[in-house]
Structures are given as C-alpha cells and as structure tokens.
Scaffold this motif. Structure first.
Motif, short mmCIF file in Angstrom:
data_model
loop_
_atom_site.label_atom_id
_atom_site.label_comp_id
_atom_site.label_asym_id
_atom_site.label_seq_id
_atom_site.Cartn_x
_atom_site.Cartn_y
_atom_site.Cartn_z
N GLU A 1 -21.76 -20.58 35.17
CA GLU A 1 -21.96 -21.97 34.76
C GLU A 1 -23.33 -22.11 34.11
O GLU A 1 -24.24 -21.36 34.42
N ASP A 2 -23.47 -23.08 33.24
CA ASP A 2 -24.71 -23.27 32.50
C ASP A 2 -25.43 -24.52 32.98
O ASP A 2 -24.93 -25.63 32.81
N THR B 1 -25.80 -27.47 30.52
CA THR B 1 -24.66 -28.25 30.06
C THR B 1 -24.66 -29.59 30.80
O THR B 1 -24.35 -29.66 31.99
#
Length: 192
Positions: A42-43, A46
């Motif tokens: 996951e970023d 974002t």
C-alpha cells in the motif's frame, strides 16, 4: 551529486544500470517500527483528492517541522523556491479539491493514522528518521554485496545496480535489516 540523467549513464563492471528504490521509504520504516510491519505494498502517499506528489512533499515537511503552521510556511517556501511547474499544478489541484493546507494535512494524517504521532516532532526527529533510512539502505546494500555478490551504488533510498540483476530485488527491501532485534528506534515508540 549526479543528476538523474547522468545517473542513467552509470555503468557497473561495464554493464548498464537501473535504479531500484524503496517506495515511501521513511513512511514504511515508521509503519514497521510502530505497527510491526511496513505499509507496502500500500502507498502512504495515496490520499483521495490529493495528487501523490503533493502528499509526498507535505509528508516530508510534516516529518521535519514542529507543527501545522510551520508546515504551511515550509510548503509556501517550497512552492516559491523549489517546486517544478508540474508540482505547482498538482498542489493547485489539491487545494481546489480539498481546500487549505490544514485540510490537506488533516487528510494525510487520517490516511496515515498509525504513524500520526511521528509527525510534527521537529527537525531533530526528521534527521533521526533520515538516519534510520540511511542505515537501512546501507544494510541492504551490504547484504547485496556480501550475500548476492551484487554491487550497488546508493542514492538516498535508491540502489543503482546492473540492469540484468535488478529483477526481484524489492523482495529484500522489507526483510533485510528489518529484524525486530536489530532495527528499532528508541525515539519512535509503538502506538501511543
């Protein structure tokens, strides 16, 4: 000190090279330290309604300033002195979509709730986080050399390696030197 364009021309043992870098390295180090695991894949950059480049610069500033007011001031200086045209356009999109700097900060903190207490600690903590990142990068580069016989040049959180040997190196990013007994920080406690 080489520009990205010059770094692309580097050869190692006569072979073409590529750069392989940690995505959101400092944020993932903080997630690993606080929660026991990195956020990746996951970023943390974002955030709905905010371009990634804007979130990235805000988070970096938030990790190095003592409060939201200082963050807004530093963002203003960055916009005036350093931001590219594309980064300025992304910032404008964010303010149009989300609103003020304080609303952007709030959205970033909400997205990154597990490490929220790591922000707004000031420059000394920001330097500590950079030191943790540098130690991790050097440990991984050492591992590449010692165990994979892979030469690597480091630039911040990037490894410049022979192109033909780059595939799959990311699998080492969150295993090498991330052992609970070795990789820890007394300055970053588990969730408070």
């Amino acid at each position: 000190s080489f520009s990205k364009a010059k770094r692309k021309r580097i050869l190692i043992n006569g072979e073409k090279t590529v750069g392989v870098d940690y995505p959101a390295s400092v944020a993932n180090i903080l997630y690993k330290t606080v929660t026991g695991r990195p956020l990746a894949p996951e970023d943390p950059y974002t955030v709905k309604g905010i371009p990634r480049s804007t979130v990235k610069i805000f988070m970096n500033i938030m990790l190095n300033t003592p409060d939201q007011r200082a963050t807004s001031g530093a963002v203003g200086k960055w916009l005036k002195n350093e931001a590219s045209v594309a980064e300025k356009n992304d910032y404008q999109k964010a303010t149009k979509q989300i609103g003020s700097n304080s609303k952007i900060i709030k959205a970033i903190l909400l997205r990154n709730e597990p490490i929220r207490h790591c922000f707004f600690k000031g420059k000394a903590y920001g330097q500590h986080y950079a030191w943790l990142e540098a130690n991790l990068v050097f440990e991984v580069a050492n591992f590449f050399a010692e165990y994979l016989d892979l030469p690597a040049l480091t630039v911040h959180d990037e490894f410049i390696v022979p192109e033909e040997r780059a595939l799959g190196l990311e699998s080492y990013f969150y295993t090498v030197a991330m052992d609970e007994n070795i990789y820890q920080s007394n300055y970053i406690s588990r969730r408070r």
